[in-house]
Scaffold this active site. Structure first.
Site, PDB file in Angstrom:
ATOM      1  N   PHE A   1     -48.985 -47.000 -60.886  1.00  0.00           N
ATOM      2  CA  PHE A   1     -49.029 -47.009 -62.347  1.00  0.00           C
ATOM      3  C   PHE A   1     -49.214 -48.444 -62.896  1.00  0.00           C
ATOM      4  CE2 PHE A   1     -45.586 -47.342 -65.777  1.00  0.00           C
ATOM      5  CZ  PHE A   1     -46.489 -47.298 -66.823  1.00  0.00           C
TER       6      PHE A   1
ATOM      7  N   THR B   1     -47.066 -43.145 -53.443  1.00  0.00           N
ATOM      8  CA  THR B   1     -46.905 -42.616 -54.810  1.00  0.00           C
ATOM      9  C   THR B   1     -48.112 -42.978 -55.676  1.00  0.00           C
ATOM     10  OG1 THR B   1     -45.651 -44.597 -55.460  1.00  0.00           O
ATOM     11  CG2 THR B   1     -44.370 -42.672 -54.806  1.00  0.00           C
TER      12      THR B   1
ATOM     13  N   SER C   1     -36.094 -55.524 -61.241  1.00  0.00           N
ATOM     14  CA  SER C   1     -35.795 -54.421 -62.154  1.00  0.00           C
ATOM     15  C   SER C   1     -34.534 -54.667 -62.967  1.00  0.00           C
ATOM     16  CB  SER C   1     -35.604 -53.149 -61.330  1.00  0.00           C
ATOM     17  OG  SER C   1     -35.036 -52.141 -62.134  1.00  0.00           O
TER      18      SER C   1
ATOM     19  N   TYR D   1     -31.390 -49.087 -54.643  1.00  0.00           N
ATOM     20  CA  TYR D   1     -32.567 -49.639 -55.323  1.00  0.00           C
ATOM     21  C   TYR D   1     -32.230 -50.970 -55.991  1.00  0.00           C
ATOM     22  CZ  TYR D   1     -36.387 -49.995 -58.750  1.00  0.00           C
ATOM     23  OH  TYR D   1     -37.435 -50.438 -59.509  1.00  0.00           O
TER      24      TYR D   1
ATOM     25  N   ARG E   1     -27.281 -38.008 -63.731  1.00  0.00           N
ATOM     26  CA  ARG E   1     -27.624 -38.304 -62.339  1.00  0.00           C
ATOM     27  C   ARG E   1     -26.641 -39.298 -61.735  1.00  0.00           C
ATOM     28  NH1 ARG E   1     -34.029 -39.572 -62.796  1.00  0.00           N
ATOM     29  NH2 ARG E   1     -34.772 -37.504 -62.311  1.00  0.00           N
ATOM     30  N   GLU E   2     -26.421 -39.121 -60.423  1.00  0.00           N
ATOM     31  CA  GLU E   2     -25.575 -40.065 -59.688  1.00  0.00           C
ATOM     32  C   GLU E   2     -26.218 -41.464 -59.749  1.00  0.00           C
ATOM     33  OE1 GLU E   2     -23.974 -40.443 -55.124  1.00  0.00           O
ATOM     34  OE2 GLU E   2     -25.151 -38.703 -55.718  1.00  0.00           O
TER      35      GLU E   2
HETATM   36  P1  NAD Z   1     -45.718 -46.618 -58.647  1.00  0.00           P
HETATM   37  O1  NAD Z   1     -45.015 -45.683 -57.732  1.00  0.00           O
HETATM   38  O2  NAD Z   1     -46.734 -46.050 -59.555  1.00  0.00           O
HETATM   39  O3  NAD Z   1     -46.362 -47.822 -57.836  1.00  0.00           O
HETATM   40  C1  NAD Z   1     -45.880 -48.267 -56.598  1.00  0.00           C
HETATM   41  C2  NAD Z   1     -47.082 -48.387 -55.669  1.00  0.00           C
HETATM   42  O4  NAD Z   1     -46.650 -48.934 -54.429  1.00  0.00           O
HETATM   43  C3  NAD Z   1     -47.716 -47.037 -55.376  1.00  0.00           C
HETATM   44  O5  NAD Z   1     -49.121 -47.116 -55.548  1.00  0.00           O
HETATM   45  C4  NAD Z   1     -47.345 -46.758 -53.921  1.00  0.00           C
HETATM   46  O6  NAD Z   1     -48.315 -45.951 -53.264  1.00  0.00           O
HETATM   47  C5  NAD Z   1     -47.244 -48.162 -53.383  1.00  0.00           C
HETATM   48  N1  NAD Z   1     -46.360 -48.261 -52.218  1.00  0.00           N
HETATM   49  C6  NAD Z   1     -45.105 -47.766 -52.090  1.00  0.00           C
HETATM   50  N2  NAD Z   1     -44.615 -48.036 -50.874  1.00  0.00           N
HETATM   51  C7  NAD Z   1     -45.589 -48.732 -50.217  1.00  0.00           C
HETATM   52  C8  NAD Z   1     -45.684 -49.272 -48.898  1.00  0.00           C
HETATM   53  N3  NAD Z   1     -44.687 -49.164 -48.016  1.00  0.00           N
HETATM   54  N4  NAD Z   1     -46.830 -49.905 -48.567  1.00  0.00           N
HETATM   55  C9  NAD Z   1     -47.853 -50.009 -49.440  1.00  0.00           C
HETATM   56  N5  NAD Z   1     -47.826 -49.500 -50.682  1.00  0.00           N
HETATM   57  C10 NAD Z   1     -46.694 -48.872 -51.063  1.00  0.00           C
HETATM   58  O7  NAD Z   1     -44.581 -47.372 -59.466  1.00  0.00           O
HETATM   59  P2  NAD Z   1     -44.669 -48.413 -60.675  1.00  0.00           P
HETATM   60  O8  NAD Z   1     -43.870 -47.834 -61.759  1.00  0.00           O
HETATM   61  O9  NAD Z   1     -46.073 -48.823 -60.910  1.00  0.00           O
HETATM   62  O10 NAD Z   1     -43.823 -49.643 -60.064  1.00  0.00           O
HETATM   63  C11 NAD Z   1     -44.418 -50.860 -59.657  1.00  0.00           C
HETATM   64  C12 NAD Z   1     -43.303 -51.878 -59.360  1.00  0.00           C
HETATM   65  O11 NAD Z   1     -42.551 -52.148 -60.550  1.00  0.00           O
HETATM   66  C13 NAD Z   1     -42.287 -51.403 -58.320  1.00  0.00           C
HETATM   67  O12 NAD Z   1     -41.912 -52.520 -57.531  1.00  0.00           O
HETATM   68  C14 NAD Z   1     -41.100 -50.941 -59.146  1.00  0.00           C
HETATM   69  O13 NAD Z   1     -39.881 -51.026 -58.448  1.00  0.00           O
HETATM   70  C15 NAD Z   1     -41.162 -51.957 -60.276  1.00  0.00           C
HETATM   71  N6  NAD Z   1     -40.506 -51.469 -61.506  1.00  0.00           N
HETATM   72  C16 NAD Z   1     -41.021 -50.410 -62.194  1.00  0.00           C
HETATM   73  C17 NAD Z   1     -40.396 -50.000 -63.358  1.00  0.00           C
HETATM   74  C18 NAD Z   1     -40.897 -48.849 -64.169  1.00  0.00           C
HETATM   75  O14 NAD Z   1     -40.265 -48.537 -65.192  1.00  0.00           O
HETATM   76  N7  NAD Z   1     -41.998 -48.211 -63.825  1.00  0.00           N
HETATM   77  C19 NAD Z   1     -39.262 -50.688 -63.814  1.00  0.00           C
HETATM   78  C20 NAD Z   1     -38.758 -51.751 -63.060  1.00  0.00           C
HETATM   79  C21 NAD Z   1     -39.408 -52.157 -61.913  1.00  0.00           C
HETATM   80  C1  UD1 Z   2     -36.432 -46.741 -64.134  1.00  0.00           C
HETATM   81  C2  UD1 Z   2     -37.457 -46.885 -63.020  1.00  0.00           C
HETATM   82  C3  UD1 Z   2     -36.991 -47.879 -62.025  1.00  0.00           C
HETATM   83  C4  UD1 Z   2     -36.693 -49.159 -62.754  1.00  0.00           C
HETATM   84  C5  UD1 Z   2     -35.685 -48.948 -63.895  1.00  0.00           C
HETATM   85  C6  UD1 Z   2     -35.546 -50.213 -64.735  1.00  0.00           C
HETATM   86  C7  UD1 Z   2     -38.858 -44.944 -62.626  1.00  0.00           C
HETATM   87  C8  UD1 Z   2     -39.020 -43.666 -61.888  1.00  0.00           C
HETATM   88  N1  UD1 Z   2     -37.711 -45.613 -62.386  1.00  0.00           N
HETATM   89  O1  UD1 Z   2     -35.194 -46.188 -63.647  1.00  0.00           O
HETATM   90  O2  UD1 Z   2     -38.008 -48.100 -61.057  1.00  0.00           O
HETATM   91  O3  UD1 Z   2     -36.227 -50.125 -61.893  1.00  0.00           O
HETATM   92  O4  UD1 Z   2     -36.188 -47.959 -64.750  1.00  0.00           O
HETATM   93  O5  UD1 Z   2     -34.710 -49.988 -65.833  1.00  0.00           O
HETATM   94  O6  UD1 Z   2     -39.717 -45.359 -63.389  1.00  0.00           O
HETATM   95  N2  UD1 Z   2     -33.991 -38.439 -67.290  1.00  0.00           N
HETATM   96  C9  UD1 Z   2     -33.856 -37.222 -67.925  1.00  0.00           C
HETATM   97  N3  UD1 Z   2     -34.744 -36.222 -67.638  1.00  0.00           N
HETATM   98  C10 UD1 Z   2     -35.763 -36.403 -66.734  1.00  0.00           C
HETATM   99  C11 UD1 Z   2     -35.884 -37.642 -66.087  1.00  0.00           C
HETATM  100  C12 UD1 Z   2     -34.978 -38.650 -66.389  1.00  0.00           C
HETATM  101  O7  UD1 Z   2     -32.939 -37.029 -68.732  1.00  0.00           O
HETATM  102  O8  UD1 Z   2     -36.538 -35.438 -66.513  1.00  0.00           O
HETATM  103  C13 UD1 Z   2     -33.057 -39.532 -67.630  1.00  0.00           C
HETATM  104  C14 UD1 Z   2     -32.410 -40.204 -66.424  1.00  0.00           C
HETATM  105  O9  UD1 Z   2     -31.278 -39.523 -65.980  1.00  0.00           O
HETATM  106  C15 UD1 Z   2     -32.100 -41.586 -67.024  1.00  0.00           C
HETATM  107  C16 UD1 Z   2     -33.242 -41.816 -68.016  1.00  0.00           C
HETATM  108  O10 UD1 Z   2     -33.810 -40.539 -68.290  1.00  0.00           O
HETATM  109  O11 UD1 Z   2     -30.878 -41.546 -67.722  1.00  0.00           O
HETATM  110  C17 UD1 Z   2     -34.330 -42.726 -67.460  1.00  0.00           C
HETATM  111  O12 UD1 Z   2     -34.674 -42.237 -66.171  1.00  0.00           O
HETATM  112  P1  UD1 Z   2     -35.890 -42.831 -65.311  1.00  0.00           P
HETATM  113  O13 UD1 Z   2     -37.132 -42.821 -66.102  1.00  0.00           O
HETATM  114  O14 UD1 Z   2     -35.881 -42.164 -63.997  1.00  0.00           O
HETATM  115  O15 UD1 Z   2     -35.516 -44.382 -65.232  1.00  0.00           O
HETATM  116  P2  UD1 Z   2     -34.346 -45.237 -64.612  1.00  0.00           P
HETATM  117  O16 UD1 Z   2     -33.431 -44.449 -63.747  1.00  0.00           O
HETATM  118  O17 UD1 Z   2     -33.773 -46.000 -65.766  1.00  0.00           O
END
Ligand code: NAD
Ligand code: UD1
Length: 315
Positions: A11, A35, A121, A145, A272-273
């Protein structure tokens, strides 16, 4: 510049890749598609796409030796908090060991590196009650995590102090926007909520919906990455990336319903836990470098809906 984006088919990665390609750079991606999706980045040439696991330490080292990247944005990770609770050992390999190997490979083999940026994060703050979360405050990781992200960012920081490798870590808050995959039960909540509305299916709240998050639009995250990559003052530092404002899940749910003019049913189940109740960012340090979030939650959701509905009708 030669730019490597690990997790570039995911993403956030796909938006980062697009940004650097649009600015005329040669962009490479390592992604095992666990993913992510190759279709997220049709603009990356086949020879620049390595469908590989970042846990293959020798292979990653060889790629770094060969391509001498100027900039590396390290996003590949096990991103779901719940997945890391279910698989603490395997996720440790991806989120810590592979990060350390990436740093070490650059120390040993790449004199050309100008910056390594690591995706940490907001999860590292845990359930801190003194909000906003500031990088000056103590961390309190309450899931594998969060522990793994904290270890990763501290390695990244110390590689700057100990070995003069130019690094920056960014603590992303809750990122949302186009190409966030809603398919898993553990996907980012706004992608699940938005797809529930578009498909007119029930949405499940874990808890009562009063939990808050600092939802930051993916384009502002790209802005932050590009800003720190260009700033020498960011070397060796950790920054929050958010909007500086909290929104409750229920507020966002109601806002989306009003904008889309839809009314879907809801379920409420147990929290969630390891879930965090409240979180939002102090973005002062990043603002000092010139960061300004361009998307409020309302503007970001409008943009997200526009992009998703364009995709649905094939525009
Ligand atoms: P995402 O799952 O869309 O992207 C992660 C990518 O890493 C995927 O394309 C997956 O295929 C690849 N990947 C996973 N394991 C791998 C491996 N072992 N080798 C090679 N590729 C691998 O998730 P995202 O939301 O785009 O997250 C990107 C980064 O940002 C991550 O490090 C995540 O922890 C961090 N992050 C995301 C959020 C959020 O809200 N989306 C918040 C805080 C931190
Ligand atoms: C997310 C990110 C994580 C990042 C963190 C930073 C994802 C999957 N996870 O975790 O990588 O490090 O933010 O703050 O992007 N919820 C519902 N219904 C649903 C799904 C979720 O109520 O169907 C709730 C969850 O219980 C939580 C909140 O929404 O309270 C946010 O959940 P989620 O988007 O999974 O994010 P984080 O756990 O905050």
């Amino acid at each position: 510049m030669n730019v490597l984006v690990t997790g570039g088919a995911g993403f956030i990665g796909s938006h980062v890749v697009e940004h650097y390609l649009n600015h005329g750079h040669e962009v490479f991606v390592i992604d095992n598609l666990s993913t992510g999706n190759r279709e997220n980045i049709p603009f990356v040439k086949a020879e620049n796409f390595f469908e590989e696991d970042i846990c293959d330490l020798d292979l990653v080292g060889n790629i770094i030796k060969e391509y001498q990247f100027d900039l590396i944005i390290h996003l590949a990770a096990v991103v779901s908090v719940v997945d890391t609770i279910n698989n603490p050992v395997d996720s440790n390999e991806v989120n810590i060991t592979a990060t350390l190997n990436l740093l070490e490979s650059n120390r040993l083999y790449n004199n050309n590196i100008k910056r390594i940026i690591f995706a940490s994060s907001a999860a590292v703050y845990g359930n801190n009650t003194q909000l906003p979360n500031s990088i000056m405050k103590l961390v309190n990781p309450i899931s594998p995590y969060a522990i793994q992200k904290y270890a990763g960012e501290q390695y990244v920081k110390q590689y700057s102090n100990l070995y003069d490798i130019p690094t920056t870590a960014l603590r992303f808050f809750n990122v949302y926007g186009p190409r966030q995959d809603p398919k898993s039960a553990y996907s980012g909540v706004l992608s699940i909520m938005q797809s529930s509305y578009l498909d007119e299916k029930p949405f499940t709240f874990f808890g009562d919906g009063t939990q808050t998050r600092d939802f930051v639009y993916v384009k502002d995250v790209v802005q932050a990455i590009s800003l720190v990559a260009d700033s020498d003052n960011a070397i060796g530092h950790v920054f929050n990336v958010g909007t500086g404002k909290p929104s409750s899940l229920m507020e966002v749910f109601e806002f989306l319903g009003n904008v889309l003019e839809k009314d879907i049913s809801t379920n409420f189940v147990n929290e969630r836990e390891g879930d965090i109740k409240h979180s939002y960012a102090d973005i002062q340090e990043l603002s000092n470098l010139g960061y300004f979030p361009k998307y409020s939650i309302e503007e970001g959701l409008y943009s997200y809906i526009n992009e998703s509905t364009k995709k649905e009708i094939g525009v």
